[in-house]
Design a protein around this motif. Structure first.
Motif, PDB file in Angstrom:
ATOM      1  N   SER A 200       8.500 -11.840  -3.318  1.00 51.88           N
ATOM      2  CA  SER A 200       7.998 -10.464  -3.261  1.00 51.88           C
ATOM      3  C   SER A 200       6.928 -10.383  -2.195  1.00 51.88           C
ATOM      4  O   SER A 200       6.184 -11.339  -1.963  1.00 51.88           O
ATOM      5  CB  SER A 200       7.422 -10.036  -4.609  1.00 51.88           C
ATOM      6  N   ASP A 201       6.881  -9.240  -1.544  1.00 50.32           N
ATOM      7  CA  ASP A 201       5.884  -8.960  -0.513  1.00 50.32           C
ATOM      8  C   ASP A 201       5.137  -7.705  -0.945  1.00 50.32           C
ATOM      9  O   ASP A 201       5.703  -6.615  -0.939  1.00 50.32           O
ATOM     10  CB  ASP A 201       6.559  -8.761   0.840  1.00 50.32           C
ATOM     11  N   MET A 202       3.880  -7.861  -1.349  1.00 53.64           N
ATOM     12  CA  MET A 202       3.118  -6.750  -1.901  1.00 53.64           C
ATOM     13  C   MET A 202       1.834  -6.536  -1.110  1.00 53.64           C
ATOM     14  O   MET A 202       1.291  -7.464  -0.511  1.00 53.64           O
ATOM     15  CB  MET A 202       2.775  -7.012  -3.368  1.00 53.64           C
ATOM     16  N   THR A 203       1.374  -5.303  -1.111  1.00 54.10           N
ATOM     17  CA  THR A 203       0.095  -4.959  -0.499  1.00 54.10           C
ATOM     18  C   THR A 203      -0.732  -4.156  -1.485  1.00 54.10           C
ATOM     19  O   THR A 203      -0.196  -3.400  -2.307  1.00 54.10           O
ATOM     20  CB  THR A 203       0.283  -4.143   0.789  1.00 54.10           C
ATOM     21  N   ALA A 208     -12.073   5.176  -0.590  1.00 58.17           N
ATOM     22  CA  ALA A 208     -12.798   6.229  -1.313  1.00 58.17           C
ATOM     23  C   ALA A 208     -11.857   7.132  -2.096  1.00 58.17           C
ATOM     24  O   ALA A 208     -12.283   7.822  -3.026  1.00 58.17           O
ATOM     25  CB  ALA A 208     -13.620   7.063  -0.324  1.00 58.17           C
ATOM     26  N   TRP A 209     -10.556   7.131  -1.740  1.00 57.10           N
ATOM     27  CA  TRP A 209      -9.605   8.033  -2.413  1.00 57.10           C
ATOM     28  C   TRP A 209      -8.841   7.329  -3.534  1.00 57.10           C
ATOM     29  O   TRP A 209      -7.961   7.912  -4.138  1.00 57.10           O
ATOM     30  CB  TRP A 209      -8.625   8.598  -1.387  1.00 57.10           C
ATOM     31  N   GLY A 210      -9.127   6.061  -3.770  1.00 60.83           N
ATOM     32  CA  GLY A 210      -8.463   5.377  -4.875  1.00 60.83           C
ATOM     33  C   GLY A 210      -7.828   4.072  -4.445  1.00 60.83           C
ATOM     34  O   GLY A 210      -8.071   3.555  -3.339  1.00 60.83           O
ATOM     35  N   SER A 211      -7.023   3.516  -5.336  1.00 68.82           N
ATOM     36  CA  SER A 211      -6.351   2.238  -5.101  1.00 68.82           C
ATOM     37  C   SER A 211      -4.840   2.438  -5.155  1.00 68.82           C
ATOM     38  O   SER A 211      -4.332   3.342  -5.821  1.00 68.82           O
ATOM     39  CB  SER A 211      -6.782   1.211  -6.151  1.00 68.82           C
ATOM     40  N   GLU A 212      -4.119   1.549  -4.446  1.00 62.92           N
ATOM     41  CA  GLU A 212      -2.671   1.669  -4.394  1.00 62.92           C
ATOM     42  C   GLU A 212      -2.051   0.293  -4.195  1.00 62.92           C
ATOM     43  O   GLU A 212      -2.573  -0.532  -3.446  1.00 62.92           O
ATOM     44  CB  GLU A 212      -2.242   2.594  -3.252  1.00 62.92           C
ATOM     45  N   PHE A 213      -0.915   0.038  -4.867  1.00 66.43           N
ATOM     46  CA  PHE A 213      -0.149  -1.181  -4.695  1.00 66.43           C
ATOM     47  C   PHE A 213       1.268  -0.800  -4.248  1.00 66.43           C
ATOM     48  O   PHE A 213       1.894   0.075  -4.850  1.00 66.43           O
ATOM     49  CB  PHE A 213      -0.088  -1.981  -5.996  1.00 66.43           C
TER      50      PHE A 213
END
Length: 838
Positions: A200-203, A208-213
């Motif tokens: 798997s290749d994840m980022t 300031a606007w939040g978190s994301e995966f």
């Protein structure tokens, strides 16, 4: 057929006689006890005498290994060696099976390779060598599937992360402050189980606007050597020459060009011929030699020339008599051009996935599609074919790429699509692309000249949105064009609807790139134009760059860019002029770079920096800059490579903000053989090397082994590599059992190799008798009866023992013996130790 135990001894004796007497026709056998018959090894005309041997194996003059060899009476009688496939593989003798199919003896299960024309097996009885002479055209690639290593089971996590923190020193002139912590990380995880890899290749990002995966790859895959491709299950990306690629989840089988040798990737013509004798073939382009090889007599084929650029190939064949034949081959390349006989394919079934969010990796709702593409390198052209099938979308494409010799290379492709939408409407159209490449001289070429046309109704599957009722390529649409049932109110509204939907859609695109090379300078330029359906303005863009090196490594470069957007009323342009000056300070090479730039938005700016690599672990950089808006800044960064992690830290200061930033990268590897390893190496394919409990040893320029004797070396998938130990780092008392391994790793494999050794106690003694006289001969044994060495004429005894001895006994040729206690001797001392033997 098995031979008796007396045969090897007799063979060795006969070999010594054979090598000294040559091809004697009559041998006096009176010196041989128990036989009056001349051994076959001494008979005239016997090519392969029956017996057991230990030979150095050669392939076209290059040593491949040392192997035991049994020559049967059948081999001697027929004058042909018949060798099993297992023996040949262990000896490093690989060849294409098809040309030698007729040489395989199905009854005995072995190859009599010498029966094939232009193939010889030369056995030198005196030197104990067996040299296989096989024509180059019948030999496989060095990364042939028979040599692949899938590695061991293991878990690996490769990571790369960075952060920055802004500290405001005052109010922003634009009324905006952002002093939050911003962070980004990329994580590539894989679990290797036999030939299967779950990866798997994840980022992950935080601002300031939040978190994301997000993820763009989550697959279970394996390599399939028979089709030179991979099987993938899960979430991945399509790969085709004719269509825009997109993410999907499902199953795919696609070719992998890395499974071919790196020399054969990309386009180069296949050149063939027949050598009358051992010959050297040299290929040059633009005055530079790009390929050279010595081939044995017989047919030859050059299908492993590195991918070439535009320009004539000059092929020179020189035989062993010095006669040269020179032939020129005009070459022009395009990205879609394949070598004759090469191919690329991709077959996929699944559902398109339009989001990279981790929680939506296996969601769609657009229905199942099937995709197939095939690119085939024919003898004189390359054919591209592709299709996408969906119950509401269909597309097909056909392309042709044709080398034109001295006129360059040309390609053309046509795609057609038909798309249906939720509102019952349907769009269909075509897209046509033409590309051209031409080398005018060895220094000037048109790298790519492209024209692409799209009709108003053409839709790529990657952009198709079945619920696009009123959005029309992403833009809003007024409901007044339809009634309450979703039908067009009248033909006038139908026309207005189609006009509005198709306005802004791409119509045609032109691209051109040109390069010019001089002795120490390089010039390149590009231009593109995009037109649209409707009343949109055309978009343009152009760039020009030049670079050269003067005096003692001073680099000068100039670049300029201009563009016009279809939706902007002002053009954008920028340019820069830079110079990089090397200098030496404290024995270290530094570089000072200075740049002046101009852009429409920021005006004129100046930047200067100095950088250096202080060691293989440490480098630094300092910089400063300003522009005409009085935006000044200064900063510094330093990078250091620890054994387990690569780090970088930086600080920059502007008028209003101080920014701290950093970067961390490396990988963690866990295997049953080595436990958990942390390393800065972050290659997809690695070798875990072990020399048990021996720290500080390096391999192929790797970092030193840790306290357990483990280290990691980066590799390239399917690339033949020799892993060698650095003997300078090996402790003096270690006697290595092996010093190198040849490996061909598959992609993302974890290769494991252990370098065995024995701890040897080394002693250098000068032995004297009881009266103090130097002993001039004699053999030494330990108290356990183990051989400890022989005393030379100057009385020196060199002993290499696995354990420290207690007592040494010397036996001389005159029958006398003496002994001495060895408990006080010091091992691994390079100086000579004096000893009395009484």
């Amino acid at each position: 057929m098995k031979t008796t135990l007396k045969q090897p001894a007799l063979s060795l004796l006969a070999l010594s006689v054979y090598s000294s007497l040559g091809y004697a026709t009559e041998i006096n056998t009176a010196f041989m006890q128990g036989t009056t018959e001349v051994p076959s090894v001494l008979k005239e005309g016997v090519k392969y005498p029956a017996g057991q041997y230990y030979v150095d194996v050669m392939l076209n003059g290059a040593r491949t290994g040392r192997m035991p060899l049994t020559v049967s009476p059948e081999d001697e009688k027929s004058g042909q060696l018949c060798l099993s496939p297992e023996w040949l593989q262990n000896a490093g003798i690989f060849f294409l099976s098809e040309p030698y199919e007729q040489t395989f003896d199905k009854v005995r299960g072995c190859y009599a390779l010498g029966r094939k024309e232009s193939t010889r097996l030369n056995m030198d009885m005196g030197a104990q060598t067996l040299d296989f002479v096989i024509p180059q055209a019948w030999m496989p690639e060095k990364n042939d599937a028979a040599r692949w290593d899938y590695g061991i089971n293991g878990l690996r996590l490769k990571y790369n992360g960075n952060f920055n923190k802004n500290i405001q020193s005052g109010g922003s002139r634009y009324g905006y402050n952002d002093d939050s912590l911003n962070a980004y990380g990329n994580f590539n995880a894989s679990l290797n189980l036999g030939r299967w890899i779950l990866s798997s290749d994840m980022t992950g990002s935080r601002n300031a606007w939040g978190s994301e995966f997000t993820t763009n790859n989550l697959t279970l895959s394996t390599a399939i050597s028979q089709i030179k491709g991979d099987l993938l299950l899960g979430r991945s990306q399509t790969r085709t020459e004719l269509f825009s690629d997109f993410g999907f989840y499902g199953a795919a089988v696609r070719s992998n060009s890395n499974m071919r040798s790196w020399q054969t990737r990309g386009y180069a013509p296949v050149i063939t011929g027949v050598a009358s004798s051992t010959s050297r073939i040299t290929v040059s382009q633009g005055g530079y030699t790009i390929y050279s090889r010595v081939v044995p007599p017989g047919p030859w084929k050059l299908d492993d020339i590195s991918s070439t650029s535009n320009g004539n190939l000059v092929v020179t064949v020189e035989d062993n008599g010095g006669h040269k034949t020179v032939t020129e081959y005009p070459v022009a390349t395009l990205p879609s051009l394949l070598r004759p006989g090469d191919y690329q394919y991709n077959v996929a079934v699944g559902q398109r996935n339009d989001t990279n969010r981790l929680e939506d990796a296996f969601s769609s709702g657009n229905g199942t599609f099937a995709l197939a593409s095939f690119d085939w390198g024919l003898p004189t052209t390359t054919l591209n074919m592709a299709t996408i099938l969906h119950n509401r979308y269909q597309a097909a494409g056909l392309g042709l790429t044709q080398p034109l010799g001295e006129w360059g290379a040309f390609s053309a492709a046509v795609n057609g699509s038909r798309a249906q939408y939720d509102d019952g409407s349907q769009r269909q159209g075509v897209s046509a692309t033409v590309k051209y490449a031409k080398s005018f001289t060895n220094n000037t070429d048109i790298q790519l000249l492209t024209y692409r046309y799209q009709s108003p109704g053409y839709t790529e599957f990657a952009n198709w949105q079945p619920d696009e009722r009123y959005r029309c390529n992403g833009y809003g649409f007024d409901d007044q064009y339809r009634d309450e049932n979703g039908q067009y109110r009248d033909e006038q509204y139908r026309y207005r609807y189609n006009y509005t939907c198709f306005t802004g859609r791409e119509k045609a695109r032109y691209e051109a790139r040109m390069n010019h090379r001089m002795d120490n300078a390089y010039l390149s330029g590009s231009f593109w134009q995009q037109t649209y359906w409707g009343d949109q303005r055309d978009a343009f863009g152009a760039s020009l760059s030049a670079s050269t090196t003067v005096m003692d490594g001073i680099s000068v470069y100039l670049s300029g860019n201009w563009s016009r957007s279809a939706w902007s009323t002002q053009d954008d342009y920028s340019g820069s002029l830079g110079v990089s000056i090397p200098f030496t300070l404290g024995g270290v090479r530094h570089y000072s770079s200075n740049t002046v730039g101009y852009s429409r938005y920021n005006g004129t700016s100046f930047n200067t920096s100095t950088s250096a690599t202080l060691s293989n672990r440490l480098n630094y950089s300092v910089n400063a800059g300003t522009d005409e808006r009085s935006n000044s800044n200064a900063g510094a960064s330093v990078s250091y490579a620890f054994d387990r992690i690569q780090t970088n830290m930086a600080v920059s200061q502007s008028r209003e903000t101080t920014t701290l930033s950093g970067n961390l990268s490396g990988s963690a590897i866990a295997t049953a053989q080595t436990g958990l390893l942390l390393t800065k190496e972050s290659s997809d394919t690695v070798a875990v090397l072990r020399i048990k409990d021996t720290p500080g040893v390096t391999f192929n320029g790797s970092l030193p082994t840790n306290s357990s004797g483990n280290t990691v070396v980066y590799l390239t998938g399917y690339n033949p590599t020799t892993i060698s130990i650095n003997p300078e780092n090996v402790p003096d008392g270690a006697e290595l059992l092996n010093t190198s391994y040849d490996v061909v790793p598959t992609e993302r494999a974890i290769i494991y190799r252990e370098f065995g050794f024995q701890n040897v106690q080394r002693y250098i003694l000068r032995v004297r008798d009881a009266q103090g006289n130097i002993l001039t001969g004699g053999s030494a044994v330990t108290e356990q009866g183990l051989d400890a060495g022989f005393i030379t004429s100057n009385g020196v005894l060199l002993m290499n023992l696995l354990a420290a001895p207690q007592k040494i006994t010397i036996s001389q040729s005159n029958g006398r013996q003496c002994s001495f206690a060895a408990t006080g001797l010091k091992a691994d001392v390079r100086s000579v130790q004096e000893i009395r033997c009484e």
